[in-house]
Design an enzyme around this catalytic site. Structure first.
Site, PDB file in Angstrom:
ATOM      1  N   LYS A  67      -7.139  17.420  19.051  1.00 20.34           N
ATOM      2  CA  LYS A  67      -5.923  16.865  19.665  1.00 20.34           C
ATOM      3  C   LYS A  67      -6.313  15.935  20.809  1.00 20.34           C
ATOM      4  O   LYS A  67      -7.206  16.265  21.603  1.00 20.34           O
ATOM      5  CB  LYS A  67      -5.054  18.016  20.186  1.00 20.34           C
ATOM      6  CG  LYS A  67      -3.724  17.574  20.776  1.00 20.34           C
ATOM      7  CD  LYS A  67      -2.933  18.787  21.270  1.00 20.34           C
ATOM      8  CE  LYS A  67      -1.563  18.420  21.794  1.00 20.34           C
ATOM      9  NZ  LYS A  67      -0.817  19.609  22.289  1.00 20.34           N
TER      10      LYS A  67
ATOM     11  N   SER B  13       3.668  20.148  20.342  1.00 20.39           N
ATOM     12  CA  SER B  13       3.129  18.828  20.482  1.00 20.39           C
ATOM     13  C   SER B  13       1.828  18.597  19.717  1.00 20.39           C
ATOM     14  O   SER B  13       1.405  17.441  19.582  1.00 20.39           O
ATOM     15  CB  SER B  13       2.878  18.538  21.970  1.00 20.39           C
ATOM     16  OG  SER B  13       1.947  19.476  22.475  1.00 20.39           O
TER      17      SER B  13
ATOM     18  N   SER C 218       3.030  24.837  21.550  1.00 18.30           N
ATOM     19  CA  SER C 218       2.567  23.657  20.803  1.00 18.30           C
ATOM     20  C   SER C 218       1.431  23.857  19.809  1.00 18.30           C
ATOM     21  O   SER C 218       1.072  22.915  19.103  1.00 18.30           O
ATOM     22  CB  SER C 218       2.163  22.562  21.775  1.00 18.30           C
ATOM     23  OG  SER C 218       3.317  21.953  22.278  1.00 18.30           O
TER      24      SER C 218
HETATM   25  N1  GLN Z   1       7.752  21.974  23.458  1.00 23.39           N
HETATM   26  C1  GLN Z   1       7.311  22.458  24.735  1.00 23.39           C
HETATM   27  C2  GLN Z   1       7.412  21.348  25.744  1.00 23.39           C
HETATM   28  O1  GLN Z   1       7.879  20.343  25.366  1.00 23.39           O
HETATM   29  C3  GLN Z   1       5.915  22.963  24.619  1.00 23.39           C
HETATM   30  C4  GLN Z   1       4.887  21.918  24.673  1.00 23.39           C
HETATM   31  C5  GLN Z   1       3.515  22.488  24.618  1.00 23.39           C
HETATM   32  O2  GLN Z   1       3.292  23.645  24.313  1.00 23.39           O
HETATM   33  N2  GLN Z   1       2.566  21.645  24.948  1.00 23.39           N
HETATM   34  O3  GLN Z   1       7.051  21.491  26.872  1.00 23.39           O
END
Ligand code: GLN
Length: 481
Positions: free
Chosen positions: A79, A154, A178
């Site tokens: 990532k 994400s 995420s």
């Molecule tokens: N969807 C959550 C956010 O937008 C989690 C994102 C993540 O785990 N990086 O913060």
């Protein structure tokens, strides 16, 4: 060779037994990526020369009959929130479009030391903020199982690459879900380790007390293998824990019989899709048949998890993202005439809408006069959430829930409604707040063929038990089909 079916486990054996060379394998992966990734857009940057060099080194070792490192020749994707020496690392943001880091993230370095070969960097929501991968400055990722749908976020690029077979395994990051949420949407395994289990050194910070690095893989065994090599104390991250790393490959082979499994009623209420519920209940039933004892538990502060998360995550993000000012590295607006204008224009032109929204929310929550009402309050609720889990874990060995309330949604469906998007993580954010490990394992699919994930949460540093349970779920599904 059909590279789509390869796992970490089968690849390391095949390389060792000289069924194919690492060089040939890497070449095949790049051919597949070039043919198929344009439709998915999981990758942002490829590093063919670097990968081929490493593959040749492994093939030389094998040719000489020298011992090979444990993951020799296994192609992986990273990532793009993890920095890689000499290889562009963008965090999905325009503000880091041309950023070439001078050092490697510890988790990436450890994978490479173990012999894995990095194929490239994967697309993600900007600074890991999102649940659909639509917040990437470089364009959305499509779900390989249905191109009209999101892969989740994400870590959407990492999950999509593994699901599409354009990487054997990938690293993702999880701040509020995420790793687990995109794993569920794409039908792969996603493991978020305990906070401190894997070093965050070289992970571009979103919310430091919530950020975790972990693997996305095709099988639970592969997640166990990858975790083993990235985990452990790192003197460069003072929050990384000095706790022995077990041999997870052995852990998953232990029987699940006799384990006590908590089912929290708060996770099966309003908003849970009927098909997701049915698949999760079937998986729980199957674990009961394997000899697990099912125990109803309550996590009473669950309704406060999302608001607590969005106060703490945005507060920490507003502080972490202050470093992008056009001075040290990253984008600098060419249109600024004064120093103050340089800060303002660089940030205005470099950050996307969601990142700006969060910086504003976080700055507000931390500002004097509001700090006690929002940030301090959220930290107190975080303690109450942790107590919910302490209480539950005094009765059970692990907790099972759906990973997400629905299967993958359509591209654009929630893009204009940030609150609806935030709710996609309703079942995942608590584990990040409490620092416990969680895994998402495929447990079924909807009538239209979309994957469904089962989430298993464990005690601090007890990844072994959740991997073992995940392995049993996977095994049960294999027998049933
Ligand atoms: N969807 C959550 C956010 O937008 C989690 C994102 C993540 O785990 N990086 O913060």
């Amino acid at each position: 060779m059909n590279i789509e079916v390869l796992t970490v486990e089968s690849t390391r054996t095949a390389i060792r037994e000289k069924q194919f060379t690492a060089g040939r394998l890497v070449e095949d992966f790049y051919n597949k990526i070039k043919a198929e990734d344009p439709a998915i857009h999981a990758y942002l940057t490829l590093c063919e020369d670097r990968a081929m060099q490493r593959a040749r080194r492994i093939d030389d070792l094998a040719g000489k009959g020298d011992p090979l490192p444990p993951l020799a020749g296994v192609p992986v994707a990273i990532k793009d929130v993890m920095v890689t020496k000499g290889l562009r690392s963008t965090a999905g943001s325009k503000i880091l479009e041309n950023f070439v880091p001078p050092y490697d993230c510890t988790a990436v370095g450890r994978l490479e030391t173990a012999g894995a070969i990095v194929l490239g960097k994967t697309n993600c929501d900007e600074f890991a903020m999102g649940s659909s991968n639509e917040n990437s400055a470089y364009g959305a990722v499509r779900n390989p199982r249905d191109h009209s749908r999101v892969p989740g976020g994400s870590s959407g690029g990492s999950a999509a690459a593994v699901a599409a077979g354009t990487a054997i395994a990938a690293l993702g990051s999880d701040t509020g879900g995420s790793i687990r949420q995109p794993a569920a949407f794409c039908g792969v395994v996603g493991l978020m380790p305990t906070y401190g289990r894997v070093s965050r050194y070289g992970l571009i910070a979103f919310a430091s007390s919530l950020d975790h690095i972990g693997p996305l893989t095709k099988t639970v065994k592969d997640a166990a293998i990858v975790l083993r090599y990235i985990a452990g104390r790192d003197p460069r991250d003072s929050t990384s824990a000095d706790v022995p790393v077990p041999d997870y490959e052995q852990e998953i082979e232990k029987p699940v019989k006799g384990l006590r499994l908590g089912v929290p009623k708060e996770y099966f209420g309003e908003g849970l899709d009927a098909e997701v519920r049915a698949a999760v209940e079937t998986a729980i039933q199957q674990l009961a048949e394997d000899g697990c004892e099912i125990v109803p538990v309550s996590l009473p502060h669950t309704p406060y998890a999302i608001p607590t998360y969005y106060v703490i995550a945005t507060a920490e993000a507003s502080s972490n993202l202050a470093r992008y000012d056009g001075v040290r590295y990253g984008y600098r607006s060419p249109r600024a005439k004064t120093l103050s204008e340089m800060y303002r224009k660089s940030r205005d032109e470099g950050f996307g809408a969601e990142v700006k929204r969060r910086i504003m929310l976080g700055t507000y929550a931390l500002s004097s006069g509001y700090y006690d009402a929002y940030y301090l309050k959220a930290q107190k609720v975080r303690t109450l959430l942790a107590r919910d889990f302490e209480q539950a874990f005094s009765q059970v060995d692990a907790i099972v829930t759906p990973t997400t309330p629905t299967a993958a949604f359509k591209l654009g469906e929630k893009a204009d409604d940030p609150l609806a998007m935030y709710l996609a993580d309703i079942y995942t954010v608590v584990a990040d707040l409490v620092g416990i490990p969680g895994i998402s394992v495929p447990c079924g699919q909807t009538k239209s063929g979309l994957p469904i994930g089962l989430q298993i949460l464990g005690k601090h540093f007890d990844e072994g038990t959740i991997l073992r349970l995940g392995h049993a779920v996977e095994h049960g599904r294999a027998l049933a089909s």
